[in-house]
Design an enzyme around this catalytic site. Structure first.
Site, PDB file in Angstrom:
ATOM      1  N   TYR A 180       0.844  -1.189   0.000  1.00 36.83           N
ATOM      2  CA  TYR A 180       0.000   0.000   0.000  1.00 36.83           C
ATOM      3  C   TYR A 180       0.882   1.244   0.000  1.00 36.83           C
ATOM      4  O   TYR A 180       2.111   1.154   0.010  1.00 36.83           O
ATOM      5  CB  TYR A 180      -0.949  -0.026   1.202  1.00 36.83           C
ATOM      6  CG  TYR A 180      -2.129  -0.951   1.008  1.00 36.83           C
ATOM      7  CD1 TYR A 180      -3.282  -0.518   0.365  1.00 36.83           C
ATOM      8  CD2 TYR A 180      -2.076  -2.275   1.443  1.00 36.83           C
ATOM      9  CE1 TYR A 180      -4.350  -1.372   0.165  1.00 36.83           C
ATOM     10  CE2 TYR A 180      -3.148  -3.135   1.249  1.00 36.83           C
ATOM     11  CZ  TYR A 180      -4.279  -2.672   0.604  1.00 36.83           C
ATOM     12  OH  TYR A 180      -5.339  -3.528   0.394  1.00 36.83           O
ATOM     13  N   CYS A 364     -13.311 -22.495   7.880  1.00 37.83           N
ATOM     14  CA  CYS A 364     -13.002 -21.649   6.719  1.00 37.83           C
ATOM     15  C   CYS A 364     -12.310 -22.516   5.674  1.00 37.83           C
ATOM     16  O   CYS A 364     -11.454 -23.343   6.002  1.00 37.83           O
ATOM     17  CB  CYS A 364     -12.089 -20.509   7.154  1.00 37.83           C
ATOM     18  SG  CYS A 364     -11.290 -19.615   5.797  1.00 37.83           S
TER      19      CYS A 364
END
Length: 666
Positions: A180, A364
């Site tokens: 980022y 998951c």
């Protein structure tokens, strides 16, 4: 009472003057479409975070919240500094609800995207230096001016001040992580500046350092500030990631530089490190798919930081959902664990572990279908196996006031979910399965070593169906006449799909279906030619290669996996790279012509023929919906619904969501 084997996970930890009731954090995940029209948290966002606190999480972290909208379209994600009064109005009561569960709440404040900006979201394309966009090389990001850098830093500090006013217990800065904008300043591969903001690691870290110093000055030294931090880049070059175990030369941040950065950031005042690895050029490291085939992939990074003398508490995510492994990581590798996707699948993971109900945790799958893939499409985050995730208020199951007799035909994942949900709501449920086992295609999808969580999901469903008042009849093949003559009020058809096959000639037994190899009913030869480069074909090819077979994938389209269309980019990129690393030959724009003794004869793009030598030819041409029973019942006076693959071939998520969304309302 004797202590639980996992008691260490539930010991409190204090950072500054803030005490977390346990060592479990909800890892920050993107907040796309979770903003209201003024930059605050939507009601769905508030309920989503409260649900994780209710489930027992000690530290709940929000996803990306912006300090300003200089870069992207307004309100694609919340903004803490845009209208601080309104922001507090939408989050203050949420934090009160979270605090009622003795949980703490951090706001993740983002410094923005830079070259990682996905073009549909961007309005201003800037970066530390002139550089091309990660996703679209035709877009050039310009270098930020010093005035813009100053305003950008102040925006993050202002957002943290807003968070403190809104009763957040701390903030996390996002981030010297994942490539980022803050990370781009701290990485020489992306930062080519020669002024005070570039030229060396110390200058590249200045924005992150000024942010924490500014927050401490305004919010006080006791207001904890975490940092999302990637220790290592795993980047071979722009848009080229490196796989686990691969030998390569690091083009981004390597261990030595990462450790030096950690010490500088610790000295600057950060109170927690939320540690991982990777950048947008090696995206699968930051969002690990099931193909990593291991849990706790970030443990080595936390361990290295502790060995190097970092004293700041470390949080580690990275598939930490195995309670035994998580407990073992506390101390040598980290001080807290973080669960992202596992808490989407089951928000009560902490409470279930604490009570010793490990088998009750809905697993998951690390599939990304309901979370990252949706974020990439501009949709709010949810979960493939938990359709109520992100819609806790509107998708909460409500007991029925008109109990019905419900028949579910088909014991695949869609049928099992339909039976589960209908029974939970109070309907009388019977399930007919034509084979001697439940699971359907879920048994096959879980066969590769890297997809064992699919089998855990099957085991979870089998337990749920046993404990609920559901009549399960195996070896019961339904007919339209039998169903029509029954006294059921509602019929849910989930009869799945059948593999597509074509006649390519050749010796008997030479050509087999992917399902036959996956199920183990056919043992493939040493050399395997795979017809079809879709998901099943590529995953099976990878599994075969990892077990020593020489594999060639033949795909008639220009790209295998349709170039990543319709799947999370991290999954696509890693699977594609793993095929190459495992020496799977891929022939694109190539079609199967016929099979002969020597192998598969293919037709290339130029029309010429070639032979792929193979002992076994495996067909993976997709599936065709088996809707025959549903079609025959169209004249029935019963309410008849079609779900899952028999309604349209799709993913595990599609079948589960079909079933849930139907049965929550019948």
């Amino acid at each position: 009472m004797p202590k639980s084997l996992h008691a260490k996970l539930f010991e409190p930890i204090t950072v500054r003057k803030t005490t977390f009731k346990n060592r479990i954090a909800f890892a920050p995940l993107g907040m796309v479409m979770m903003s209201d029209s003024r930059g605050g948290f939507s009601q769905r966002a508030q309920d989503y975070y409260v649900e994780r606190a209710k489930g027992g999480t000690g530290l709940v972290m929000s996803g990306v919240t912006l300090g300003s909208y200089d870069e992207m379209y307004a309100f694609a994600t919340p903004c803490a500094a845009y209208d601080p009064v309104w922001f507090a109005k939408t989050t203050w009561s949420m934090n009160e609800r979270i605090h009622a569960f003795n949980s703490t709440m951090f706001l993740q404040v983002s410094g923005g995207f830079g070259r990682a900006m996905m073009p549909p979201m961007g309005t201003t394309f800037w970066a530390p230096s002139t550089i091309e966009n990660r996703w679209d090389p035709s877009i050039e990001h310009r270098a930020m001016t010093t005035a813009e850098i100053d305003r950008w830093i102040k925006g993050m500090i202002a957002a943290a001040a807003s968070a403190r006013h809104a009763q957040f217990d701390g903030v996390e800065i996002h981030a010297v992580h994942e490539g980022y904008l803050l990370d781009q300043f701290a990485t020489a591969l992306y930062n080519h500046r020669t002024d005070e903001w570039g030229g060396c690691l110390e200058n590249g870290l200045k924005p992150a350092i000024k942010v924490v110093q500014g927050i401490k000055e305004i919010c006080g030294d006791d207001f904890p500030v975490s940092l999302r931090f990637s220790l290592k880049g795993f980047v071979k070059a722009i848009r080229q990631g490196a796989l686990p175990g691969e030998e390569f030369e690091e083009a981004a941040r390597d261990y030595d530089e990462g450790l030096r950065a950690a010490h500088l950031l610790e000295d600057a005042g950060y109170d927690l490190f939320n540690v991982d690895a990777g950048t947008y050029d090696s995206w699968y490291w930051n969002h690990p798919p099931m193909y990593f085939n291991q849990k706790g992939i970030y443990r080595t990074f936390g361990h290295r930081m502790k060995e190097d003398g970092i004293k700041t508490p470390i949080i580690l995510a990275g598939r930490m959902d195995d309670p035994d492994m998580s407990v073992g990581s506390l101390g040598p590798d980290c001080d807290m664990i973080a669960l992202g996707r596992p808490l989407l699948a089951d928000a009560a993971w902490p409470n279930k572990v604490k009570r010793g109900q490990i088998e009750e945790i809905r697993p998951c799958l690390s599939c990304h279908a309901g979370c990252m893939a949706r974020l990439e499409q501009g949709q709010q985050i949810s979960c493939a196996v938990n359709p109520a995730c992100g819609r806790e208020r509107t998708f909460r199951l409500v007991p029925t006031t008109e109990p019905k007799k419900v028949l579910v035909v088909g014991g695949g994942v869609g049928g099992m979910e339909a039976a589960r949900v209908a029974a939970l709501r109070g309907h009388a449920v019977t399930l007919w399965e034509r084979t001697d086992r439940l699971g359907g295609e879920l048994r096959l999808s879980g066969a590769p070593d890297f997809k064992q969580d699919d089998l855990k999901l099957l085991a979870w469903y089998e337990r749920q169906l046993r404990r609920l008042p559901i009549t399960v009849e195996l070896n019961h093949e339904a007919t339209a006449a039998e169903v029509d003559a029954s006294d059921f009020d509602v019929v849910v058809v989930g009869t799945g799909a059948t593999p597509i096959s074509v006649d390519l000639g050749g010796p008997a037994g030479k050509t087999v279906l992917a399902d036959e190899i996956i199920a183990g009913t056919v043992e493939p030869g040493e050399r395997v030619a795979v017809i079809g480069g879709g998901l099943v074909g590529c995953e099976t090819a990878l599994s075969l290669a990892q077990h020593g077979h020489k594999v060639t994938v033949v795909e008639m389209l220009p790209k295998i996996l349709r170039g990543g269309e319709g799947m999370c980019f991290a999954n696509y990129d890693m699977l594609k790279d793993l095929l190459a690393l495992n020496k799977v030959e891929v022939l694109e724009s190539t079609s199967a012509d016929h099979v002969e003794e020597a192998g598969l004869v293919v037709r290339k793009k130029d029309g010429s023929l070639a032979t792929v030598e193979a002992d076994t030819v495996m067909e993976s041409l997709g599936y065709r919906a088996d809707s025959a029973l549903y079609d025959e019942l169209q004249d029935s006076d019963k309410l008849v619904y079609n779900i899952g693959d028999s309604n349209g071939v799709g993913l595990i998520m599609d079948a589960i969501w079909d079933a849930y969304q139907l049965c929550m309302e019948i």
